[in-house]
Design a protein around this motif. Structure first.
Motif, PDB file in Angstrom:
ATOM      1  N   ARG A   1       0.830  -1.211   0.000  1.00  0.00           N
ATOM      2  CA  ARG A   1       0.000   0.000   0.000  1.00  0.00           C
ATOM      3  C   ARG A   1       0.865   1.261   0.000  1.00  0.00           C
ATOM      4  N   PHE A   2       1.949   1.258   0.791  1.00  0.00           N
ATOM      5  CA  PHE A   2       2.813   2.429   0.849  1.00  0.00           C
ATOM      6  C   PHE A   2       3.450   2.699  -0.514  1.00  0.00           C
ATOM      7  N   ARG A   3       3.932   1.652  -1.170  1.00  0.00           N
ATOM      8  CA  ARG A   3       4.535   1.848  -2.485  1.00  0.00           C
ATOM      9  C   ARG A   3       3.499   2.328  -3.501  1.00  0.00           C
ATOM     10  N   THR A   4       2.281   1.812  -3.399  1.00  0.00           N
ATOM     11  CA  THR A   4       1.237   2.249  -4.333  1.00  0.00           C
ATOM     12  C   THR A   4       0.904   3.716  -4.124  1.00  0.00           C
ATOM     13  N   ARG A   5       0.735   4.119  -2.866  1.00  0.00           N
ATOM     14  CA  ARG A   5       0.426   5.521  -2.597  1.00  0.00           C
ATOM     15  C   ARG A   5       1.584   6.432  -2.986  1.00  0.00           C
ATOM     16  N   ALA A   6       2.818   5.988  -2.739  1.00  0.00           N
ATOM     17  CA  ALA A   6       3.969   6.799  -3.133  1.00  0.00           C
ATOM     18  C   ALA A   6       4.030   6.958  -4.651  1.00  0.00           C
ATOM     19  N   ALA A   7       3.720   5.884  -5.376  1.00  0.00           N
ATOM     20  CA  ALA A   7       3.722   5.982  -6.839  1.00  0.00           C
ATOM     21  C   ALA A   7       2.627   6.924  -7.323  1.00  0.00           C
ATOM     22  N   ILE A   8       1.444   6.863  -6.680  1.00  0.00           N
ATOM     23  CA  ILE A   8       0.351   7.769  -7.076  1.00  0.00           C
ATOM     24  C   ILE A   8       0.724   9.219  -6.778  1.00  0.00           C
ATOM     25  N   ALA A   9       1.320   9.461  -5.593  1.00  0.00           N
ATOM     26  CA  ALA A   9       1.703  10.832  -5.248  1.00  0.00           C
ATOM     27  C   ALA A   9       2.778  11.354  -6.193  1.00  0.00           C
ATOM     28  N   PHE A  10       3.722  10.531  -6.543  1.00  0.00           N
ATOM     29  CA  PHE A  10       4.766  10.967  -7.475  1.00  0.00           C
ATOM     30  C   PHE A  10       4.177  11.269  -8.850  1.00  0.00           C
ATOM     31  N   THR A  11       3.226  10.450  -9.274  1.00  0.00           N
ATOM     32  CA  THR A  11       2.598  10.693 -10.580  1.00  0.00           C
ATOM     33  C   THR A  11       1.811  11.994 -10.571  1.00  0.00           C
TER      34      THR A  11
END
Length: 407
Positions: A330-340
């Protein structure tokens, strides 16, 4: 020149049944064949197939165990032996074959394998059905959920993997963390791991890669030494292992510690079989130089098992490992969404504020020299006043215009 066909072998489940019928452990059978116990475990599970002289010795031993099992069964139940000669000389039509009443009264729990060896040069065939009745049908196994299957795999393989990883790193906490990270990765790729032929091997490869990663040296925890083993012999052996290059150390642990054969060791270390053999020989020589008593591979295998077993290496519970993996995902998914989102916002702002045409740069200003400075207007002198009065009084039409004339 034609190649001699390989000696046929019974199916893996039948191999294990013959060994258990003879009351032999995997270590005892491995000693009689001349291989490691892990190799016998791989043969019985069907992960690997013996080749060459080991296959001949293994097939000969299984044939002997089958003959002993058949002789013991005939001694316990003489009626199951061959028919007597008097019954074979009777004339007339034979009655229809019916199962014997003794077989109905005492059903065998498992059908015994056919002890007759198969001829060489022919493919292996299934054993012919015995005259005894089939065993009672067992209840169908209950299908496990993915979480239950993962928990079963973790409880089965995590303790041994932590001990094996400790031999690679010499650090208890790093070994535990490497195994947990490997299982978390396996939970993220569970459909792939569940279909794999060797799920424990999949997790073991991931744990070894994480434990031997070069960036582990940059962590602050790696700079603090851990207390060595209490036994001086274990401490010397662990130091000898840690002095080996990582690839040689991993090959030695897989072959002499885990018990894999050479092709499997080469495949897991992503090397060719000759390269894995050379690494194994160099690792053995380096360990034997520091500890001459471990020159024998069997002794080295036993000492590696003792070194891994003497340390108290615990592992977390399966639910906590699964939850940790899910949190990391979940953390990696949210970090990827925030970076995008940040990248899209920066791109939009750039397009909004960027100029749409070319503007030449303005050259820097320079001071002009040689021009008298401007002064404020003061009072006029008498001559300047006279000149101004004269200009105002006279006609300011200018000179007459000249017209061209005819000559």
């Amino acid at each position: 020149m034609t190649r001699r066909p390989a000696t046929p072998l019974p199916p893996p489940k039948e191999r294990r049944h013959l060994r258990e019928t003879a009351a032999l452990t995997q270590a005892q059978l491995a000693e009689r064949v001349g291989v490691a116990p892990g190799t016998v475990r791989a043969w019985e599970s069907g992960r690997t197939t013996p080749r060459g002289r080991k296959r001949e010795a293994y097939a000969k031993l299984l044939k002997t165990l089958a003959e002993e099992a058949a002789a013991g069964r005939a001694a316990r139940d003489p009626a199951s032996g061959p028919r007597n000669a008097a019954g074979a000389n009777r004339t007339g039509p034979e009655p229809e074959a019916h199962p014997e009443p003794e077989a109905h009264q005492q059903p065998a729990p498992h059908p015994e394998p056919d002890p007759r060896p198969e001829p060489e040069g022919h493919p292996q065939t299934l054993p012919e059905p015995a005259s005894e009745p089939l065993p009672e049908p067992r209840p169908a196994p209950v299908a496990l959920t993915p979480a239950q299957a993962f928990d079963a795999l973790y409880e089965f393989g995590a303790p041994a993997l932590v001990r094996q990883t400790y031999l690679l790193t010499g650090r208890r906490e790093q070994a535990r963390e490497s195994v947990e990270r490997a299982f978390q990765t396996a939970w993220e790729h569970w459909p792939e791991v569940a279909r794999d032929r060797d799920p424990v091997g999949w997790v073991r490869a991931a744990a070894y890669e994480y434990a031997l990663s070069p960036w582990q040296r940059l962590r602050p925890r790696h700079r603090r030494p851990e207390p060595p083993p209490a036994d001086p012999g274990d401490r010397t052996l662990l130091n000898a292992l840690l002095r080996l290059p990582p690839r040689h150390r991993r090959t030695l642990v897989l072959y002499d510690g885990v018990g894999l054969d050479l092709p499997e060791t080469a495949a897991e270390t992503e090397a060719s079989t000759p390269a894995a053999a050379h690494r194994l020989l160099h690792a053995r020589e380096a360990v034997a130089d520091r500890l001459p008593a471990l020159a024998d591979p069997q002794v080295l295998h036993r000492r590696l098992a003792e070194l891994a077993s003497n340390e108290r290496l615990g592992a977390a519970r399966p639910p906590s490992v699964r939850r940790g993996g899910e949190r990391r995902a979940r953390f990696r998914t949210r970090a990827a969404i925030a970076f995008t989102v940040a990248l899209i916002g920066t791109t939009a702002l750039t397009l909004r504020t960027a100029p749409t045409h070319y503007e030449p740069p303005v050259s820097p200003g320079q001071a002009v020299r040689g021009v008298p400075p401007r002064v404020a207007q003061g009072s006029l002198s008498d001559e300047e006043q006279e000149l101004r009065r004269k200009l105002r009084d006279q006609w300011q039409g200018g000179p007459e215009r000249l017209r061209p004339g005819l000559e």
